[in-house]
Design a protein around this motif. Structure first.
Motif, PDB file in Angstrom:
ATOM      1  N   ASP A  11       0.830  -1.208   0.000  1.00  0.00           N
ATOM      2  CA  ASP A  11       0.000   0.000   0.000  1.00  0.00           C
ATOM      3  C   ASP A  11       0.864   1.257   0.000  1.00  0.00           C
ATOM      4  O   ASP A  11       0.693   2.174  -0.829  1.00  0.00           O
ATOM      5  CB  ASP A  11      -0.878  -0.032   1.253  1.00  0.00           C
ATOM      6  N   LEU A  15       1.532   3.978  -3.009  1.00  0.00           N
ATOM      7  CA  LEU A  15       1.326   5.414  -2.815  1.00  0.00           C
ATOM      8  C   LEU A  15       2.564   6.207  -3.233  1.00  0.00           C
ATOM      9  O   LEU A  15       2.485   7.180  -3.986  1.00  0.00           O
ATOM     10  CB  LEU A  15       0.999   5.682  -1.346  1.00  0.00           C
ATOM     11  N   TYR A  22       3.480  10.411 -10.960  1.00  0.00           N
ATOM     12  CA  TYR A  22       2.730  11.610 -11.345  1.00  0.00           C
ATOM     13  C   TYR A  22       3.581  12.871 -11.178  1.00  0.00           C
ATOM     14  O   TYR A  22       3.476  13.805 -11.966  1.00  0.00           O
ATOM     15  CB  TYR A  22       1.441  11.707 -10.526  1.00  0.00           C
ATOM     16  N   ILE A  25       5.656  13.050 -14.250  1.00  0.00           N
ATOM     17  CA  ILE A  25       4.885  13.455 -15.443  1.00  0.00           C
ATOM     18  C   ILE A  25       4.566  14.944 -15.386  1.00  0.00           C
ATOM     19  O   ILE A  25       4.788  15.701 -16.339  1.00  0.00           O
ATOM     20  CB  ILE A  25       3.591  12.617 -15.539  1.00  0.00           C
ATOM     21  N   VAL A  26       4.050  15.376 -14.234  1.00  0.00           N
ATOM     22  CA  VAL A  26       3.676  16.785 -14.105  1.00  0.00           C
ATOM     23  C   VAL A  26       4.916  17.680 -14.189  1.00  0.00           C
ATOM     24  O   VAL A  26       4.875  18.766 -14.787  1.00  0.00           O
ATOM     25  CB  VAL A  26       2.913  16.998 -12.775  1.00  0.00           C
ATOM     26  N   GLN A  29       5.803  18.029 -17.822  1.00  0.00           N
ATOM     27  CA  GLN A  29       4.874  18.928 -18.510  1.00  0.00           C
ATOM     28  C   GLN A  29       5.123  20.382 -18.110  1.00  0.00           C
ATOM     29  O   GLN A  29       5.136  21.279 -18.966  1.00  0.00           O
ATOM     30  CB  GLN A  29       3.436  18.543 -18.163  1.00  0.00           C
ATOM     31  N   LEU A  30       5.337  20.607 -16.820  1.00  0.00           N
ATOM     32  CA  LEU A  30       5.536  21.987 -16.364  1.00  0.00           C
ATOM     33  C   LEU A  30       6.847  22.572 -16.903  1.00  0.00           C
ATOM     34  O   LEU A  30       6.922  23.766 -17.201  1.00  0.00           O
ATOM     35  CB  LEU A  30       5.508  22.040 -14.834  1.00  0.00           C
ATOM     36  N   ILE A  33       6.040  23.577 -20.353  1.00  0.00           N
ATOM     37  CA  ILE A  33       5.218  24.801 -20.328  1.00  0.00           C
ATOM     38  C   ILE A  33       6.082  26.016 -19.994  1.00  0.00           C
ATOM     39  O   ILE A  33       5.922  27.095 -20.579  1.00  0.00           O
ATOM     40  CB  ILE A  33       4.074  24.637 -19.302  1.00  0.00           C
TER      41      ILE A  33
ATOM     42  N   VAL B  24      -4.879   5.740  -2.125  1.00  0.00           N
ATOM     43  CA  VAL B  24      -3.972   5.656  -3.281  1.00  0.00           C
ATOM     44  C   VAL B  24      -4.747   5.809  -4.577  1.00  0.00           C
ATOM     45  O   VAL B  24      -4.350   6.536  -5.495  1.00  0.00           O
ATOM     46  CB  VAL B  24      -3.206   4.315  -3.246  1.00  0.00           C
ATOM     47  N   VAL B  27      -5.920   9.390  -4.879  1.00  0.00           N
ATOM     48  CA  VAL B  27      -4.786  10.261  -5.251  1.00  0.00           C
ATOM     49  C   VAL B  27      -4.442  10.073  -6.727  1.00  0.00           C
ATOM     50  O   VAL B  27      -4.173  11.038  -7.457  1.00  0.00           O
ATOM     51  CB  VAL B  27      -3.577   9.954  -4.340  1.00  0.00           C
ATOM     52  N   ALA B  28      -4.468   8.810  -7.166  1.00  0.00           N
ATOM     53  CA  ALA B  28      -4.171   8.549  -8.580  1.00  0.00           C
ATOM     54  C   ALA B  28      -5.197   9.239  -9.474  1.00  0.00           C
ATOM     55  O   ALA B  28      -4.844   9.845 -10.501  1.00  0.00           O
ATOM     56  CB  ALA B  28      -4.151   7.047  -8.832  1.00  0.00           C
ATOM     57  N   LEU B  31      -4.579  12.975  -9.364  1.00  0.00           N
ATOM     58  CA  LEU B  31      -3.365  13.339 -10.102  1.00  0.00           C
ATOM     59  C   LEU B  31      -3.550  13.151 -11.606  1.00  0.00           C
ATOM     60  O   LEU B  31      -2.952  13.881 -12.405  1.00  0.00           O
ATOM     61  CB  LEU B  31      -2.186  12.520  -9.594  1.00  0.00           C
ATOM     62  N   THR B  32      -4.388  12.171 -11.970  1.00  0.00           N
ATOM     63  CA  THR B  32      -4.695  12.021 -13.397  1.00  0.00           C
ATOM     64  C   THR B  32      -5.405  13.263 -13.913  1.00  0.00           C
ATOM     65  O   THR B  32      -5.091  13.783 -15.003  1.00  0.00           O
ATOM     66  CB  THR B  32      -5.561  10.773 -13.620  1.00  0.00           C
ATOM     67  N   LEU B  34      -5.132  16.179 -12.652  1.00  0.00           N
ATOM     68  CA  LEU B  34      -4.113  17.236 -12.676  1.00  0.00           C
ATOM     69  C   LEU B  34      -3.262  17.157 -13.939  1.00  0.00           C
ATOM     70  O   LEU B  34      -2.997  18.178 -14.606  1.00  0.00           O
ATOM     71  CB  LEU B  34      -3.240  17.124 -11.427  1.00  0.00           C
ATOM     72  N   VAL B  35      -2.852  15.929 -14.274  1.00  0.00           N
ATOM     73  CA  VAL B  35      -2.024  15.764 -15.472  1.00  0.00           C
ATOM     74  C   VAL B  35      -2.793  16.178 -16.714  1.00  0.00           C
ATOM     75  O   VAL B  35      -2.253  16.848 -17.613  1.00  0.00           O
ATOM     76  CB  VAL B  35      -1.535  14.297 -15.574  1.00  0.00           C
ATOM     77  N   VAL B  38      -2.957  19.941 -16.809  1.00  0.00           N
ATOM     78  CA  VAL B  38      -1.657  20.514 -17.182  1.00  0.00           C
ATOM     79  C   VAL B  38      -1.387  20.295 -18.663  1.00  0.00           C
ATOM     80  O   VAL B  38      -0.820  21.162 -19.341  1.00  0.00           O
ATOM     81  CB  VAL B  38      -0.547  19.900 -16.302  1.00  0.00           C
ATOM     82  N   ARG B  39      -1.843  19.133 -19.180  1.00  0.00           N
ATOM     83  CA  ARG B  39      -1.660  18.901 -20.613  1.00  0.00           C
ATOM     84  C   ARG B  39      -2.475  19.907 -21.427  1.00  0.00           C
ATOM     85  O   ARG B  39      -2.018  20.414 -22.461  1.00  0.00           O
ATOM     86  CB  ARG B  39      -2.092  17.475 -20.958  1.00  0.00           C
ATOM     87  N   ILE B  41      -3.242  22.894 -20.433  1.00  0.00           N
ATOM     88  CA  ILE B  41      -2.502  24.162 -20.331  1.00  0.00           C
ATOM     89  C   ILE B  41      -1.340  24.174 -21.320  1.00  0.00           C
ATOM     90  O   ILE B  41      -1.104  25.170 -22.014  1.00  0.00           O
ATOM     91  CB  ILE B  41      -2.000  24.355 -18.883  1.00  0.00           C
TER      92      ILE B  41
END
Lengths: 136, 95
Positions: A11, A15, A22, A25-26, A29-30, A33, B24, B27-28, B31-32, B34-35, B38-39, B41
């Motif tokens: 678990d 997490l 993520y 990935i973010v 992307q940022l 940008i 979890v 959050v996933a 965050l998806t 969010l992604v 952002v894409r 944007i």
């Protein structure tokens, strides 16, 4: 007991892995940008530099164009005054009647044109032709 | 070393584990979203960049306004010459 521990570890690992994925990935992307926004900033600065000369020059053009547009009617008026002063006015010319020849009927010069001189070259009113002079 | 847990403690642990798994998943999902945002944007920033590039190309010729203003000044000067010339001619025609 062991299964609970494994479940807990999985678990927590899920997490952390999910958050890391993520975040990566973010973050990617940022970063992209941010790069694009920096280029946009440069473009905006270039556009601002190009546009700075527009306002002053447009004011100049509008002011000068206004002066030209205001002066054109004056030029038209002067040109019309010149045209009126220089144009032929039929009313001012006296009526002299039809034009007549100065001395009656004119002599035909068709014979002279072909070299025929009925009265001879001496009595001719005009100078004789060159061959007549040579022959005489 | 042996850990001894009661039934209720194990049950609570189990519930906590499932709750953690739900967190979890949540959050996933968030965050998806969010992604994806952002894409979006990123895509719109690219469109803005293309628009700004066109705007830059469109305003690149604004420097010609300076030349136009100078040319219009020449037109005005020529118009003044015409004014003087027509004034002289008009005086002669009227006299």
């Amino acid at each position: 007991m062991n299964s609970l521990i494994v479940f807990t570890v999985v678990d927590i690992a899920l997490l952390i892995a999910g958050l890391a994925l993520y975040l990566w990935i973010v973050g990617t992307q940022l970063t992209r940008i941010a790069t694009n926004l920096e280029e946009c900033n440069e473009l905006v600065q270039a556009i601002k530099g190009n546009a700075e000369s527009i306002e002053g020059n447009l004011e100049h053009i509008n002011r000068t164009g206004g002066v030209v547009a205001g002066a054109l009617p004056l030029l038209y008026g002067m040109a019309e005054g010149i045209v009126v002063g220089a144009t032929y006015d039929a009313e001012k010319v006296p009526d002299r009647g039809p034009a007549l020849p100065a001395s009656g009927r004119r002599r035909s010069r068709l014979h002279d044109g072909v070299g025929y001189l009925p009265d001879g070259p001496v009595k001719s009113a005009h100078a004789p032709l060159a061959d007549h002079v040579e022959s005489a | 070393m042996v850990f001894a847990l009661t039934e209720s403690q194990e049950s609570l642990w189990q519930i906590a584990n499932w709750a953690g798994l739900a967190v979890v998943v949540a959050v996933a999902a968030l965050l998806t979203i969010l992604v994806l945002l952002v894409r979006t944007i990123d895509r719109r920033v690219i469109e803005i960049k293309a628009t700004l590039t066109e705007a830059k190309a469109n305003t690149a010729d604004a420097a010609l306004l300076d030349t136009t203003a100078a040319g219009l000044d020449l037109v005005l000067a020529e118009g003044l010459e015409h004014h003087l010339f027509l004034g002289r001619v008009l005086k002669k025609v009227r006299s």
